[in-house]
Every structure is written in structure tokens, then in C-alpha cells.
Design a protein around this motif. Structure first.
Motif, PDB file in Angstrom:
ATOM      1  N   ALA A  28       0.742  -1.172   0.248  1.00 41.30           N
ATOM      2  CA  ALA A  28      -0.094  -0.277  -0.028  1.00 41.30           C
ATOM      3  C   ALA A  28       0.784   1.147   0.149  1.00 41.30           C
ATOM      4  O   ALA A  28       0.341   2.295   0.140  1.00 41.30           O
ATOM      5  CB  ALA A  28      -0.973  -0.015   1.141  1.00 41.30           C
ATOM      6  N   GLY A  29       2.268   0.890  -0.032  1.00 41.43           N
ATOM      7  CA  GLY A  29       3.029   2.091  -0.084  1.00 41.43           C
ATOM      8  C   GLY A  29       3.761   2.738   1.179  1.00 41.43           C
ATOM      9  O   GLY A  29       4.216   3.737   1.140  1.00 41.43           O
ATOM     10  N   PHE A  30       3.433   2.016   2.213  1.00 42.89           N
ATOM     11  CA  PHE A  30       3.871   2.490   3.578  1.00 42.89           C
ATOM     12  C   PHE A  30       5.329   1.589   3.626  1.00 42.89           C
ATOM     13  O   PHE A  30       5.341   0.552   3.995  1.00 42.89           O
ATOM     14  CB  PHE A  30       3.130   1.770   4.616  1.00 42.89           C
ATOM     15  N   THR A  31       6.432   2.246   3.479  1.00 42.62           N
ATOM     16  CA  THR A  31       7.719   1.502   3.400  1.00 42.62           C
ATOM     17  C   THR A  31       8.423   1.601   4.589  1.00 42.62           C
ATOM     18  O   THR A  31       9.475   0.784   4.800  1.00 42.62           O
ATOM     19  CB  THR A  31       8.634   2.337   2.290  1.00 42.62           C
ATOM     20  N   THR A  32       8.144   2.486   5.537  1.00 36.53           N
ATOM     21  CA  THR A  32       8.743   2.433   6.550  1.00 36.53           C
ATOM     22  C   THR A  32       7.932   1.743   7.991  1.00 36.53           C
ATOM     23  O   THR A  32       7.101   2.282   8.596  1.00 36.53           O
ATOM     24  CB  THR A  32       8.911   3.717   7.452  1.00 36.53           C
ATOM     25  N   VAL A  33       8.276   0.420   8.025  1.00 34.36           N
ATOM     26  CA  VAL A  33       7.375  -0.431   8.827  1.00 34.36           C
ATOM     27  C   VAL A  33       8.442  -1.452   9.629  1.00 34.36           C
ATOM     28  O   VAL A  33       9.113  -2.044   9.070  1.00 34.36           O
ATOM     29  CB  VAL A  33       6.253  -1.420   7.946  1.00 34.36           C
ATOM     30  N   GLU A  34       8.049  -1.208  10.696  1.00 35.33           N
ATOM     31  CA  GLU A  34       9.087  -2.102  11.691  1.00 35.33           C
ATOM     32  C   GLU A  34       8.045  -2.763  12.660  1.00 35.33           C
ATOM     33  O   GLU A  34       7.046  -2.706  12.945  1.00 35.33           O
ATOM     34  CB  GLU A  34       9.870  -1.082  12.547  1.00 35.33           C
ATOM     35  N   HIS A  35       8.886  -4.267  12.890  1.00 38.29           N
ATOM     36  CA  HIS A  35       8.050  -5.088  13.636  1.00 38.29           C
ATOM     37  C   HIS A  35       8.737  -5.286  15.041  1.00 38.29           C
ATOM     38  O   HIS A  35      10.115  -5.667  15.140  1.00 38.29           O
ATOM     39  CB  HIS A  35       8.159  -6.454  13.017  1.00 38.29           C
ATOM     40  N   ILE A  36       7.972  -5.128  16.150  1.00 35.05           N
ATOM     41  CA  ILE A  36       8.573  -5.444  17.669  1.00 35.05           C
ATOM     42  C   ILE A  36       8.155  -6.623  17.971  1.00 35.05           C
ATOM     43  O   ILE A  36       6.788  -6.729  18.039  1.00 35.05           O
ATOM     44  CB  ILE A  36       8.477  -4.153  18.472  1.00 35.05           C
ATOM     45  N   SER A  37       8.844  -7.719  18.133  1.00 30.40           N
ATOM     46  CA  SER A  37       8.357  -8.973  18.647  1.00 30.40           C
ATOM     47  C   SER A  37       8.574  -9.273  19.954  1.00 30.40           C
ATOM     48  O   SER A  37       8.049 -10.154  20.692  1.00 30.40           O
ATOM     49  CB  SER A  37       8.672 -10.074  17.791  1.00 30.40           C
ATOM     50  N   GLU A  38       9.593  -8.583  20.613  1.00 28.84           N
ATOM     51  CA  GLU A  38      10.053  -8.897  21.905  1.00 28.84           C
ATOM     52  C   GLU A  38       9.415  -7.638  22.962  1.00 28.84           C
ATOM     53  O   GLU A  38       9.630  -6.520  22.812  1.00 28.84           O
ATOM     54  CB  GLU A  38      11.571  -8.694  21.713  1.00 28.84           C
ATOM     55  N   MET A  39       8.651  -8.301  24.032  1.00 27.46           N
ATOM     56  CA  MET A  39       7.806  -7.348  24.717  1.00 27.46           C
ATOM     57  C   MET A  39       8.663  -6.572  25.931  1.00 27.46           C
ATOM     58  O   MET A  39       8.059  -5.599  26.519  1.00 27.46           O
ATOM     59  CB  MET A  39       6.597  -8.113  25.329  1.00 27.46           C
ATOM     60  N   GLN A  40      10.150  -7.062  26.134  1.00 26.33           N
ATOM     61  CA  GLN A  40      10.662  -6.459  27.120  1.00 26.33           C
ATOM     62  C   GLN A  40      11.122  -4.968  26.823  1.00 26.33           C
ATOM     63  O   GLN A  40      11.627  -4.787  25.690  1.00 26.33           O
ATOM     64  CB  GLN A  40      12.131  -7.383  27.651  1.00 26.33           C
ATOM     65  N   ASN A  41      10.750  -4.184  27.658  1.00 22.91           N
ATOM     66  CA  ASN A  41      11.381  -2.752  27.533  1.00 22.91           C
ATOM     67  C   ASN A  41      10.522  -2.094  26.346  1.00 22.91           C
ATOM     68  O   ASN A  41      11.105  -1.565  25.404  1.00 22.91           O
ATOM     69  CB  ASN A  41      12.986  -2.470  27.343  1.00 22.91           C
ATOM     70  N   LEU A  42       9.378  -2.463  26.147  1.00 24.70           N
ATOM     71  CA  LEU A  42       8.401  -2.297  24.806  1.00 24.70           C
ATOM     72  C   LEU A  42       8.509  -0.773  24.809  1.00 24.70           C
ATOM     73  O   LEU A  42       8.754  -0.332  23.492  1.00 24.70           O
ATOM     74  CB  LEU A  42       7.239  -2.424  24.993  1.00 24.70           C
ATOM     75  N   LEU A  43       8.508   0.211  25.776  1.00 26.44           N
ATOM     76  CA  LEU A  43       8.228   1.573  25.833  1.00 26.44           C
ATOM     77  C   LEU A  43       9.469   2.195  24.962  1.00 26.44           C
ATOM     78  O   LEU A  43       9.578   3.028  24.231  1.00 26.44           O
ATOM     79  CB  LEU A  43       7.860   2.260  27.098  1.00 26.44           C
ATOM     80  N   ALA A  44      10.736   1.819  25.767  1.00 23.58           N
ATOM     81  CA  ALA A  44      11.947   2.279  25.287  1.00 23.58           C
ATOM     82  C   ALA A  44      12.176   1.972  23.583  1.00 23.58           C
ATOM     83  O   ALA A  44      12.488   2.732  22.952  1.00 23.58           O
ATOM     84  CB  ALA A  44      13.128   1.486  26.028  1.00 23.58           C
ATOM     85  N   ARG A  45      11.910   0.629  23.291  1.00 24.42           N
ATOM     86  CA  ARG A  45      11.824   0.422  21.790  1.00 24.42           C
ATOM     87  C   ARG A  45      11.085   1.517  21.045  1.00 24.42           C
ATOM     88  O   ARG A  45      11.331   1.862  19.948  1.00 24.42           O
ATOM     89  CB  ARG A  45      11.644  -0.971  21.550  1.00 24.42           C
ATOM     90  N   ILE A  46       9.836   1.445  21.519  1.00 32.10           N
ATOM     91  CA  ILE A  46       9.077   2.366  20.778  1.00 32.10           C
ATOM     92  C   ILE A  46       9.308   4.022  20.605  1.00 32.10           C
ATOM     93  O   ILE A  46       9.337   4.561  19.481  1.00 32.10           O
ATOM     94  CB  ILE A  46       7.583   2.398  21.326  1.00 32.10           C
ATOM     95  N   TYR A  47       9.855   4.211  21.761  1.00 34.26           N
ATOM     96  CA  TYR A  47      10.427   5.671  21.777  1.00 34.26           C
ATOM     97  C   TYR A  47      11.740   5.805  21.020  1.00 34.26           C
ATOM     98  O   TYR A  47      11.699   6.871  20.125  1.00 34.26           O
ATOM     99  CB  TYR A  47      10.939   6.117  23.343  1.00 34.26           C
ATOM    100  N   ALA A  48      12.451   4.783  20.728  1.00 33.63           N
ATOM    101  CA  ALA A  48      13.758   4.932  19.914  1.00 33.63           C
ATOM    102  C   ALA A  48      13.112   4.902  18.519  1.00 33.63           C
ATOM    103  O   ALA A  48      13.827   5.663  17.762  1.00 33.63           O
ATOM    104  CB  ALA A  48      14.497   3.691  20.102  1.00 33.63           C
ATOM    105  N   ILE A  49      12.077   4.121  18.122  1.00 27.46           N
ATOM    106  CA  ILE A  49      11.735   4.112  16.621  1.00 27.46           C
ATOM    107  C   ILE A  49      11.014   5.589  16.384  1.00 27.46           C
ATOM    108  O   ILE A  49      11.125   5.960  15.312  1.00 27.46           O
ATOM    109  CB  ILE A  49      10.932   2.823  16.598  1.00 27.46           C
ATOM    110  N   ASP A  50      10.284   6.022  17.481  1.00 28.04           N
ATOM    111  CA  ASP A  50       9.577   7.118  17.051  1.00 28.04           C
ATOM    112  C   ASP A  50       8.414   7.133  15.863  1.00 28.04           C
ATOM    113  O   ASP A  50       8.624   8.000  14.911  1.00 28.04           O
ATOM    114  CB  ASP A  50      10.536   8.456  17.034  1.00 28.04           C
ATOM    115  N   PRO A  51       7.588   6.162  16.065  1.00 31.24           N
ATOM    116  CA  PRO A  51       6.749   5.939  15.094  1.00 31.24           C
ATOM    117  C   PRO A  51       5.471   6.944  14.979  1.00 31.24           C
ATOM    118  O   PRO A  51       5.351   7.570  16.143  1.00 31.24           O
ATOM    119  CB  PRO A  51       6.186   4.474  15.393  1.00 31.24           C
ATOM    120  N   ASP A  52       4.702   7.119  13.752  1.00 30.95           N
ATOM    121  CA  ASP A  52       3.523   7.695  13.854  1.00 30.95           C
ATOM    122  C   ASP A  52       2.329   6.988  14.178  1.00 30.95           C
ATOM    123  O   ASP A  52       1.508   7.357  14.544  1.00 30.95           O
ATOM    124  CB  ASP A  52       3.530   8.234  12.310  1.00 30.95           C
ATOM    125  N   VAL A  53       2.462   5.557  13.903  1.00 23.69           N
ATOM    126  CA  VAL A  53       1.473   4.670  14.085  1.00 23.69           C
ATOM    127  C   VAL A  53       1.759   3.628  14.694  1.00 23.69           C
ATOM    128  O   VAL A  53       2.942   3.120  14.442  1.00 23.69           O
ATOM    129  CB  VAL A  53       0.783   4.283  12.704  1.00 23.69           C
TER     130      VAL A  53
END
Lengths: 195, 390
Positions: A28-53
Motif C-alpha cells: 500500500a506504499g508504507f515503506t517504513t514499517v518495523e516489527h517489534i516481537s520482543e515485549m521487554q522494555n517495549l516503551l523504550a523500543r517504541i520511543y527509539a523508533i519514534d513511530p507515527d502509528v
């Protein structure tokens, strides 16, 4: 914000579903897609990636962790909101039914987000169908194994041919209004008890 | 009489006891209810499925019922709580390292929350002076008693929960692992997770939350306000079933049976003995086997605990204001109080005179007596607090 610059994070412990989702989003044209499968320290990982969605599987306990992100962000970082607004209960319903929840960073336009969520819902549904099919195939395979074992037992114990053994099980199943696999299972159980 | 089918969501925790026993012991069926209990993995799921009507009722964090009615954190869906499933029931568990650090600094009784909070403040200051990372505390949800109990306790000792330490949300089943592998130094959670940490030797129970607040509404039986209006008989039947279950659980001779029911894999799914300890208020608090007993650890119906108390709702709302989750308005306070429905409880059980176990209904170990009619004034007496969002 064009699709290719929308950064999406998929939080999902199922690698297959995540892959299906990722592929759909890329198509669909969304090229910047990352997958997190590991739930440890989830918030830190998300902040590091800084996603829009952020797209998360509903059966993931870490959904509660994202609720905190929403709370904290509103106060000190940047606002994050559940995609669906107050009036859009149909979208919430659809996403909950499909087993997915999406969170967006504020500032992303609703029109831009709608296709993401729609796509995620349809992909989640597709995955559920796939899973269902797999489960059915698996159980059909299991049933066949059970029937073959019971057939073998009947042939040995009663001196029947393979066809006769099968016919006996089928007619018993019909008479008792049960599935052949259930009859076969009781034959195996009985044989084991009589051992 | 045809029975009424209900879907009810719950999280596998001991304070779902009244609900689970009501169903599994047949009390709900005897009230003409055919209840399917659905085990859930997150409070967000329970809330969303209740709000959307996928659940008719739910085991819910009391503050989430209020937040949902106020539209905080998610969509605004008015919730009614006709029954309190649990009062108290949480504990603060800390790692062996933090336990040693606090014990080295403590002046006074180890069960005195003011003594431990002040010791924590010294530990926090020492860590800062030594350039160490701030301590991390796990709790279950932004709108949870666990969050407010931790904050209330540490702030009383001079620790700012937003500046001096990190507070993170962790799903209850992840708590013990996170303590063991050092992702958190402490957590506040309900049973059975504190006992499991102690049994595994990775944590010490520092406080029962009843040390901090004599009486804090923990989980409620939640229904949508509109659904309650449309189904008054069903609400009453559900309340009666839970009341019978609560009375059953509180009889010491039934505890073993109750613990077995709750221990089933599709319910809470842990060892019955661990559940039993919580129901009895007799918990192993240290890996060396030290036991602590309290008649107030978890109240399931005792001391009128099941009857929703709007003062409790007001206190929870006051915490949301104190920590900047919402602004203080008289209208919001009115809505918060109206979530707790003693009228529905009385209608189902027969009017009862509310017990006043504690003077102000809360019994906090620090600060002035709680005044539900002057939240802003009450909060003004606390030094550590946030400014509400504008």
C-alpha cells in the motif's frame, strides 16, 4: 504526510501475522514499517523508533503499556491518540472484532490513517482465516490418524478386512449419531483399557 | 424460567474471586443467569469490550470505571459499578537489592509506610549522588489503584514519582520476570503475583497496601450505565450472585474450596495454596519464609466492602487530579461519585446501613483526612503533586 514517510510499528508476537501485515502495508506504499516481537522494555523500543502509528495485536498484554504511553505523552512528550475518535465506534468495533488495535501520534491526518487501519483489519481477518484453515487441516489429519489406528485394531481383534473395519465404524457412527473419529477414539480407549 | 445469557470479562487475579465463585459455584445460575466468563489479557481489552457491548459486565479496575465515565484515556462511556469485588488486595514488592538498601536506611518500624518512604527517599538521593539510574517501579495501568498507592506512599516520604523514579506499566503476568531480570526494582500489583515473586526468591513484600490506606476500592463489577438502566433485574441478579459468593468466600471453612475453584487453569491458573494465602491475609513476605498476617489484606465482602462507596470514587478521582491526569471540576467530581452505585446494591440485596470502618472512609497513613467535597482544598495540603492539564 505521504504514505512512504509514515513510520509504522507493528507490535506482534506472531511472526507470520506480522509478516502478512508488513507485506500488506508495503504494497500500500508504507515503506517504513518495523516489527517489534520482543515485549521487554517495549516503551523504550517504541520511543527509539519514534513511530507515527503503532499497530498492536489485541491479545497482547502489552496493550496496557501503550495506554501509559498515551497518558505520559499527553503530559510531557507529544500527544498520542487512539486512531478512532469518539464518534467512530464502528471503526473501534471492527478493529476489536478483527483483534487489532492501532494508536497514532497526533498530527497525522485522519484521512492518512484510515487506509492503514482498514488494511490492518483486513489483514488480521485474513490471518484469522488462515489460522482457522490450518487448525481444520490439522484436526482432519489427527482424525485420519485415529481412524486408521482404530481400523487396525478392529482388523486385528475381529479378523476383519480394512473395508469391513471401516464400514463397521461408519455404521456404528451413523446409528449412534456420532462422528467416525469419535467412534474410532472410543475403540482405541477401550482397547487400551482392555490391554 | 428461561435463563439470561451474559458474557463477563475478567483478568486472572484473586480479586475476581466473587465473580468467579458466583459462576463456578452455581450462584449465578440459581439467580437465572447463564454467565460465560471470558479471561482477558489486558485492562484495555476488558474496558474496550465492555464499552463496545461485547461484554455485558466486567471485573474492572475501579479507576478505569471512573476514567471511562469521564472520557479519560479513551472513548467516553458512562459506567455503573453496583458491586465492589475487592477492597485493598495489593502489595508492594521490592527486589532483594532494594530491600537491603531500604533496610539499611530505615529509622522506625519496617511496616510503617512513613519510615519506609523516608528510607526510600534517602536511597533515591544516594543513587542520584552516585550517578546511578533512577529506580523503576512497575504498576498495572495508568488508571489504577496500584499507580495511586505507589505514588501516595513515596510522595509522603518526599519522593516525586514523576521526577525522582520511573513508574512503568507492566501487565501483571510480566511483573515477576521483570523484577527477576532487573527491568524493575519494585512493583505494586494484586495477588497472586507478589506471593509468586516471594516464593521464587526474587522479591520481598515491603507493604500490604492496607498499610498505606485502610480502605481502597480495588476492583468493581462494572456494567454500562445504559445497560444497567435497561436491565435492572439482571443487574440485581448479578449483584445477588456475587454477594452470595463473597459471603461464601469469607467463611474460613469454605476457603479451601474457593481457592480450588479459583486455581483452575481457565480461571486464575496458579497453585491453590498461593491463592489461599491471599484470601486468608496470611502471606509469606520474605524468601526466608517470614510470614505476615493482616485481617485487612483483601476484603471480599467483609466489613461491607462489597457495597460501593462514593467516597472511594471521590478519592480515586482526587488522585487523577493530583497526578495531572485531569482537571478538578465539580461536574467531573459528581460524575466520578455517581459511578459507584450503592443504590443498585441496596436494591438487589435489600437496603443496608453502610459500615463506617474508618473515619473518612479512606484511612490514609499520611496527609489530612479526606474531604470528598473539597478536592482542590484537600490536595492543596500535599507538596508533591502535578498541575492539571489546561
Amino acid at each position: 504526510m505521504p504514505a512512504e514517510s509514515t513510520k509504522i510499528v507493528i507490535v506482534d508476537e506472531s511472526p507470520i501475522r506480522a509478516a502478512i501485515l508488513q507485506e500488506g502495508l508495503r504494497e500500500a506504499g508504507f515503506t517504513t514499517v518495523e516489527h517489534i516481537s520482543e515485549m521487554q522494555n517495549l516503551l523504550a523500543r517504541i520511543y527509539a523508533i519514534d513511530p507515527d502509528v503503532i499497530v498492536i495485536d489485541l491479545e497482547n498484554p502489552s496493550r496496557d503499556v501503550l495506554e501509559q504511553m498515551f497518558q505520559v505523552s499527553r503530559a510531557v512528550r507529544r500527544p498520542i491518540a487512539m486512531f478512532v475518535d469518539q464518534s467512530d465506534s464502528a471503526s473501534i468495533q471492527a478493529s476489536v472484532d478483527a483483534g487489532v488495535s492501532a494508536y497514532i501520534v497526533d498530527g497525522l491526518k485522519k484521512e492518512r490513517i484510515k487506509p492503514v487501519l482498514d488494511l490492518c483489519i483486513s489483514r488480521f481477518n485474513a490471518f484469522a482465516r488462515l489460522q482457522d484453515e490450518l487448525d481444520r487441516t490439522k484436526s482432519a489429519l489427527e482424525e485420519r490418524k485415529v481412524i486408521d489406528r482404530a481400523k487396525g485394531l478392529l482388523m486385528k481383534l475381529k479378523g476383519l478386512t480394512e473395508d469391513e473395519a471401516y464400514v463397521l465404524m461408519r455404521s456404528t457412527a451413523m446409528r449412534e449419531k456420532k462422528k467416525i473419529a469419535d467412534i474410532a477414539q472410543s475403540i482405541i480407549t477401550a482397547a487400551e483399557m482392555l490391554k | 424460567m428461561s435463563s439470561k445469557s451474559l458474557r463477563v470479562g475478567f483478568i486472572p487475579l484473586v480479586d475476581a474471586a466473587a465473580l468467579i465463585v458466583a459462576v463456578d459455584k452455581g450462584f449465578a445460575a440459581e439467580e437465572g443467569l447463564d454467565v460465560t466468563l471470558v479471561r482477558e489479557v489486558s485492562w484495555s481489552n476488558v474496558r474496550d469490550k465492555l464499552n463496545l457491548g461485547l461484554f455485558d459486565a466486567a471485573h474492572l479496575l475501579a479507576p478505569v470505571a471512573i476514567a471511562s465515565s469521564l472520557g479519560l484515556g479513551h472513548v467516553k462511556v458512562p459506567i455503573a459499578a453496583p458491586f465492589t469485588l475487592g477492597v485493598n488486595g495489593n502489595a508492594i514488592t521490592i527486589s532483594p537489592a532494594l530491600h537491603a538498601a531500604i533496610m539499611a536506611q530505615i529509622e522506625g518500624e519496617t511496616t510503617d509506610p512513613m519510615a519506609t518512604a523516608k528510607a526510600l527517599a534517602r536511597v533515591v538521593a544516594a543513587r542520584r549522588d552516585n550517578g546511578l539510574e533512577p529506580l523503576t517501579f512497575g504498576m498495572t495501568f495508568p488508571f489504577s489503584t496500584h499507580n495511586y498507592q505507589l505514588r501516595f506512599w513515596m510522595a509522603a516520604g518526599g519522593v516525586d514519582p514523576d521526577e525522582d523514579v520511573r513508574l512503568v506499566v507492566l501487565p501483571p503476568p510480566y511483573m515477576v520476570d521483570s523484577l527477576a531480570n532487573g527491568h524493575v526494582d519494585a512493583f505494586c500489583v494484586g495477588a497472586p503475583w507478589n506471593s509468586i515473586a516471594v516464593d521464587l526468591g526474587v522479591g520481598h513484600i515491603l507493604h500490604f497496601v492496607s498499610d498505606i490506606l485502610v480502605r481502597a476500592a480495588e476492583k468493581v463489577l462494572a456494567v454500562r450505565q445504559r445497560w444497567a438502566d435497561d436491565n435492572p433485574d439482571t443487574v440485581a441478579a448479578l449483584v445477588r450472585a456475587c454477594q452470595r459468593a463473597a459471603a461464601f468466600i469469607e467463611k474460613p471453612e469454605n476457603r479451601a474450596v474457593a481457592a480450588d475453584i479459583l486455581a483452575a487453569p481457565e480461571r486464575i491458573g496458579v497453585d491453590a495454596e498461593v491463592i489461599r494465602r491471599t484470601l486468608d491475609g496470611r502471606l509469606k513476605v520474605s524468601p526466608d519464609g517470614r510470614i505476615r498476617e493482616s485481617g485487612r489484606y483483601l476484603l471480599v465482602g467483609r466489613e461491607d466492602a462489597a457495597r460501593p462507596d462514593p467516597v472511594q470514587a471521590a478519592w480515586l478521582y482526587a488522585q487523577m487530579v493530583r497526578w495531572g491526569q485531569t482537571a478538578a471540576t465539580t461536574e467531573a467530581l459528581r460524575i466520578a461519585k455517581s459511578v459507584f452505585r450503592p443504590d443498585l446494591y441496596d436494591a438487589a440485596i435489600g437496603a443496608s446501613a453502610p459500615a463506617r470502618v474508618v473515619g473518612d472512609g479512606i484511612g490514609a497513613f499520611a496527609g489530612p483526612a479526606f474531604d470528598p467535597n473539597d478536592i482542590a482544598g484537600h490536595l492543596g495540603s500535599f507538596v508533591i503533586r502535578r498541575r492539571p492539564p489546561t
